[in-house]
Write a protein that holds these residues in place. Structure first.
Motif, PDB file in Angstrom:
ATOM      1  N   LEU A   1       0.811  -1.225   0.000  1.00 55.97           N
ATOM      2  CA  LEU A   1       0.000   0.000   0.000  1.00 55.97           C
ATOM      3  C   LEU A   1       0.844   1.275   0.000  1.00 55.97           C
ATOM      4  CD1 LEU A   1      -2.778  -0.911   2.611  1.00 55.97           C
ATOM      5  CD2 LEU A   1      -2.927  -1.058   0.118  1.00 55.97           C
ATOM      6  N   GLN A   2       2.063   1.189   0.503  1.00 58.09           N
ATOM      7  CA  GLN A   2       2.942   2.361   0.594  1.00 58.09           C
ATOM      8  C   GLN A   2       2.208   3.576   1.179  1.00 58.09           C
ATOM      9  OE1 GLN A   2       6.278   2.650  -0.344  1.00 58.09           O
ATOM     10  NE2 GLN A   2       6.412   0.458  -0.758  1.00 58.09           N
ATOM     11  N   PRO A   3       1.660   3.434   2.382  1.00 59.45           N
ATOM     12  CA  PRO A   3       0.924   4.552   2.978  1.00 59.45           C
ATOM     13  C   PRO A   3       1.870   5.674   3.423  1.00 59.45           C
ATOM     14  CG  PRO A   3       1.096   2.754   4.550  1.00 59.45           C
ATOM     15  CD  PRO A   3       1.686   2.252   3.269  1.00 59.45           C
ATOM     16  N   ASP A   4       1.318   6.899   3.501  1.00 57.34           N
ATOM     17  CA  ASP A   4       2.097   8.016   4.048  1.00 57.34           C
ATOM     18  C   ASP A   4       2.044   8.039   5.569  1.00 57.34           C
ATOM     19  OD1 ASP A   4       2.958   9.340   1.573  1.00 57.34           O
ATOM     20  OD2 ASP A   4       0.806   9.483   1.232  1.00 57.34           O
TER      21      ASP A   4
ATOM     22  N   ALA B   1       4.783  -0.672  11.129  1.00 52.70           N
ATOM     23  CA  ALA B   1       4.899   0.679  10.572  1.00 52.70           C
ATOM     24  C   ALA B   1       6.200   1.351  11.009  1.00 52.70           C
ATOM     25  CB  ALA B   1       3.699   1.525  10.988  1.00 52.70           C
ATOM     26  N   SER B   2       6.491   1.323  12.309  1.00 58.10           N
ATOM     27  CA  SER B   2       7.657   2.084  12.759  1.00 58.10           C
ATOM     28  C   SER B   2       8.958   1.459  12.264  1.00 58.10           C
ATOM     29  CB  SER B   2       7.654   2.240  14.287  1.00 58.10           C
ATOM     30  OG  SER B   2       7.651   0.990  14.913  1.00 58.10           O
ATOM     31  N   TYR B   3       9.017   0.121  12.200  1.00 57.17           N
ATOM     32  CA  TYR B   3      10.237  -0.521  11.705  1.00 57.17           C
ATOM     33  C   TYR B   3      10.417  -0.271  10.212  1.00 57.17           C
ATOM     34  CZ  TYR B   3      11.301  -3.095  16.011  1.00 57.17           C
ATOM     35  OH  TYR B   3      11.654  -3.441  17.295  1.00 57.17           O
ATOM     36  N   MET B   4       9.326   0.003   9.507  1.00 59.54           N
ATOM     37  CA  MET B   4       9.423   0.273   8.068  1.00 59.54           C
ATOM     38  C   MET B   4       9.545   1.772   7.783  1.00 59.54           C
ATOM     39  SD  MET B   4       6.616  -2.512   6.764  1.00 59.54           S
ATOM     40  CE  MET B   4       6.890  -2.269   5.005  1.00 59.54           C
ATOM     41  N   ASN B   5       9.788   2.559   8.826  1.00 52.41           N
ATOM     42  CA  ASN B   5       9.934   4.008   8.655  1.00 52.41           C
ATOM     43  C   ASN B   5       8.699   4.670   8.052  1.00 52.41           C
ATOM     44  OD1 ASN B   5      12.420   3.971   9.802  1.00 52.41           O
ATOM     45  ND2 ASN B   5      13.574   4.171   7.895  1.00 52.41           N
ATOM     46  N   ILE B   6       7.541   4.168   8.396  1.00 47.67           N
ATOM     47  CA  ILE B   6       6.300   4.824   8.000  1.00 47.67           C
ATOM     48  C   ILE B   6       5.788   5.619   9.206  1.00 47.67           C
ATOM     49  CG2 ILE B   6       3.932   4.488   7.150  1.00 47.67           C
ATOM     50  CD1 ILE B   6       4.876   1.685   6.195  1.00 47.67           C
TER      51      ILE B   6
END
Lengths: 384, 384, 384, 384
Positions: D93-96, D114-119
């Protein structure tokens, strides 16, 4: 449009399916859904994914599922993670047919996810016999698969004996032979391997002649993988006249044993006639093989493509046991002496005649044609 | 001491292995490592684990791997998680042989973890033929297994045709027949099912006669599972004279369809001649069957134990297709009318004669004897 | 006997806990359950597990959970697999307290598995501040942990501000200082690093003086990790007089960028004054540091142990931002010029005076004493 | 367009986010990516997904990650599987911004992925205090989150004390109050609960007055969950005059203890004044509450929505400990007697005055506005 989802999990699988990918992509009634997974994504194993992209294929999903650890438990867990990940991918893609290639351990993840989700499953290159763990995987997948796209008459007969419906078995030949056909007419090395592929080690002159080496660890004997590779390394080291191009092995329990063996040799000995590659595009590799004196190792390329090209092969150990082979193959044990003798013999004998055991160079198109016409089904029963 | 690790993943598998567990435990050269996993641990599916404990077996590891979700993706993921978990368990236990039982989807996790870890794998009850997803799983496991402990001559022949070494195939009969043998001589119901097992619904008098119902969802058709169970429910509802004892299905993609169908019927209709059970110990269940007019549903108990006991069976739908059967079985479609007719027929016909297709009551001991004597190996090659 | 389960997931964590492991092992009321997981098991990251064994510790479980893939998704998935695996391990071991060390991403798996299973959780080295992803992890674990064994007054104050009960916070100092204390009196290099640890590259004479380099990728900026390491490599390349001992980075999303950068430099340039190590036992490494001119890179060793030993440090980039530091540290950007200037300065300045910010050398024993006496509890509420 | 990915993992979380979902969907600069996961998908827990669809929201991904098993290990493993699955979803999804709601154990999977993927991660309803396992999870997520959308002044102060940047904390009120505001003006029950929601049990006349019961198991004391629910069941059973509408608990380690307790009571006792529901749309449930005499149990609805509506609440046990509450709440222990006394008191006292502790009914729009305007960032450091 019938959606065909092909899952590629390792570098060698790619050349075994490449022309079929192209034919599926170009087929008016088929849509290709290409998934790249496992070691095909990893730099340590040659980043096959880069070649796939360079060939112009669109990748719809990448699946990272290789659990690190030089042991067999990691292979099992890699398969478990593969099932978790691929089932999500299949749920998103909703393919009409899933295609799994050959017999590496992680192809089982593709087969289980698809068959448990009632998605028709096609298996490329079932029915062959090699005598190692791959064989358990290969025949087990045959019993999960709904369509069998085999590479030789021998394999076709074996799949039928396994109780599969004759209407579900198709001898298409192997797509890797399609690639061999393409390079066959070149008659010379049409690229500079050092410039194009880098690698490490010496850069001996290839204009006269050279050997190619490709030796994979054998899963069932993984603790011996370092010892195995060292017998070959020693044979290569002892002869220093003919240049040698050595290809790094792909992932497996034990590949680190093989890799470590190679690294240690490089540190310890002068190998100024040997160059090491991580990977090479299929067509360049076949061109390289076609122009070589011969191939040394245990890769199935020696059994298949080299038969078609008429390249001599020194086949080491049990990995290709019982695979149907042409007259180009000399079988030897893990023995420096036997390897050396075979090298001498090949250098003096005439080149073997080519053979079409594994297809005539049109397997990709045949596979696409089968996938376009077969009845969609995921229910089967054994014939006897 | 040879360590034998048996993995039980579901209630029905337990009765198919129980006497073998006892025989392994009592064998002087074997040590039993019993692992209970998947739905065998869950209350919704009868908590088989409680019966296992009550029978005095020591459980060395419990593996929770059922991913909730009424769909096929969950079945795939449950298998993936099973591999992750069981490979850790096997690493801890270091068994000499792993035993997987029958053909439920999650047994594949046991087979893959063991075979990928180079642990010799024994498969109980391969070689049978049923015509559903179970068959893919069953034959696929045969190709991963190193030893085959089959339950009938028919199965033995099929495993051999699948290319397995004759020295690795053993027709031991089915351990479930061992249990049937035990209850055969009782000649009466020797327990009160309502008191001993609770359950819900009416408690009709069983002293005269009664039907037993056990209907599982059929994986390949799971969206129809509710409709299927309703045709049976309707047949049961229409006849109110003879009491009915209905057994809840075990876990499967679709079991919630079946469960929901049953619950909805109970809310909507008066079923004052029907009692519902979640589970029953194997011996009590066989005693109950032996004393019943007959069994209705699609359980393999109807094909195996009922053959040995001579109990009439109305076998519904495709689930037991092509499984070798005796004269006690009447096959019908998902049709209220066909079920009703069959019930009438059974009530008027004489009781069928018993048959020993699936063994003579000593399978458990035979299995233990095989596991004690076979050569330990995890390497095999197809015979043809 | 109170069972204390310590989970070590990476090489640097081991030296941060080693003296505590010994003290736990020797404590009359404690039993050590040592689990080694993640990159601590892998050859690519120095096989910390071998040093752990060599130090005489018994490992009760190994957990392979590193999912390969040079990306952040792999870090997330590695954590997910870690939870799956560690929860099984904790179920087997039934520890009274689980100990997680520091702040690497995969320590979160230990924290979640323990806290969700209602096992009291102790956190070593919470409360510090570094300004990168580690900080999210570190403070998040503080909020899951039941006991906080912090390394400095600064950290103690921060944990209290985070709302933890004062009775659950203990300033023990850092066990890594215990090790520094041991080597402090040696006054010479008491081993030959080339002979004892191998490694690759030149073997310059160390008898006069030498630099030590240790540079890790910074997770939040992983695509830049190659560029970062190259500015350091360039500074090292330009000065050729003083020998350099370079240590390989440990695993992280991005470590392959760092590794690739180093490998490429070695192929391209003459680095005849540089030697590369994969790993080194803690005591030898500290002895090496103590005898060096100074440390270059971004390791926290520069902030902690080097403060105690009075070793000058060139600290590059943001990785140690805001960590309490002594006068031995010079902070620079990713800049070849700044690094070079700092090197010159250190070579001319007098050696800094030691400082006991991170403990006085008895942290291991203090930690064991705390673990032996704290009330067992897994229930807490924020103080404000 | 900024892509906002909201992950809903349980029925109660949906009503805590619903008006925000609508506001995000309608915002000109935002695109909603709605993911439904865990128990929100399961029939046993009310199939929240059906209400979500019925409200017209488009679901981009469903994530099945609930591992069955009535124990805490299953809760840990469910979280591990959640991370594996959600990281794949986020990669697709590549969310912002990723939004995680409240504090149930499985929301941690969203936060870690999310946090581990820098989102950038937004947390709804942090900063509250309840005194159970949820609190560890809640504050731990606060330390992983980049934006904090809190529901009360009290919560805002607590998040700031936890060291978060003031510019990242927003007191929006709770979206559940937005829903309460909608039903407030109805002044009557505007639907027939039996017809619309089915359920099981008696169907007492609701035209005069009725109690609502909703009691969840308390994770830290799960073995007691059956005993806890029985004290309430007994109080309900003893008073037979006023009808009771009882809502089934949502998933948790221990929920099966609660469920079993309820089922056993229903089988054993005459509860002809009690009806049981599995689930209800938020607005209907609030309408039902608003028209009731009062709410009995431990749901946070009693603390929040009932404060706004002025509905009396008997709050049982420790689950809502220390959550800021209005004068409508009477706290009691797990005691049949205390519950009975409180019921009597409510029946005689005047209705409490409403309070806006948790918002004024515009939280959804405030949340969307914040998500549209905040700077995108995933890097933070503690303020002290």
């Amino acid at each position: 449009m019938r959606k065909i989802c092909v899952v590629i999990t390792a570098r060698p699988s790619y050349s075994r399916i490449k022309t079929a990918l192209k034919a599926i992509q170009e087929h008016p009634n088929l849509e290709l859904q290409l998934v790249v997974a496992a070691s095909a994504l990893l730099e340590r194993y040659g980043t096959a994914v880069n070649y796939i992209k360079a060939d112009g294929f669109h990748i719809v999903a990448k699946v990272f599922n290789v659990l690190e650890g030089e042991n067999l438990t990691a292979a099992a867990k890699t398969t478990g993670i593969g099932i978790l990940e691929l089932s999500s991918v299949f749920e998103n893609l909703q393919p009409d047919i899933v295609v799994t290639v050959a017999d590496r351990f992680e192809t089982m993840a593709t087969a289980i996810a698809a068959s448990y989700m009632n998605i028709p499953l096609a298996h490329i290159q079932g029915g062959e016999v090699t005598g190692n763990i791959d064989e358990k995987v290969r025949h087990s997948i045959t019993k999960l698969a709904d369509y069998h796209l085999v590479a030789s008459q021998d394999a076709e007969q074996r799949v039928l004996k396994l109780g599969e419906e004759p209407t579900s078995v198709f001898n298409t030949g192997c797509p890797s032979i399609d690639l061999a056909k393409e390079v066959q007419g070149l008659n010379q090395l049409n690229f500079n391997p050092y410039e194009k592929y880098g690698g490490v080690g010496a850069q001996p002159d290839l204009s006269n002649c050279y050997w190619v080496v490709m030796q994979h660890p054998v899963t069932n004997e993984y603790q011996n993988s370092r010892k195995h590779v060292e017998t070959t390394l020693e044979a290569i080291r002892q002869q220093t006249e003919v240049p040698v191009l050595w290809f790094w092995p792909n992932v497996d329990a034990g590949s680190d044993g093989t890799s470590t063996g190679i690294r240690a040799y490089r540190e310890k000995y002068d190998l100024s006639h040997v160059h090491f590659f991580k990977n090479m595009q299929g067509n360049d590799f076949l061109n390289l093989l076609d122009q070589s004196i011969g191939l040394i190792g245990n890769s199935s390329v020696g059994i298949r493509e080299c038969a078609y090209l008429g390249v001599p092969v020194i086949n080491i150990g049990s990995r290709q046991n019982r695979r149907q082979r042409g007259k180009n193959v000399m079988d030897v044990n893990y023995s420096t002496q036997e390897i050396t003798q075979a090298m001498n013999q090949i250098q003096t004998n005439p080149r073997p005649t080519p053979a079409t055991i594994y297809g005539e160079g049109d397997a990709g198109e045949k596979i696409a044609a089968v996938l376009a016409k077969v009845e969609l089904k995921f229910h089967k029963t054994i014939v006897y």
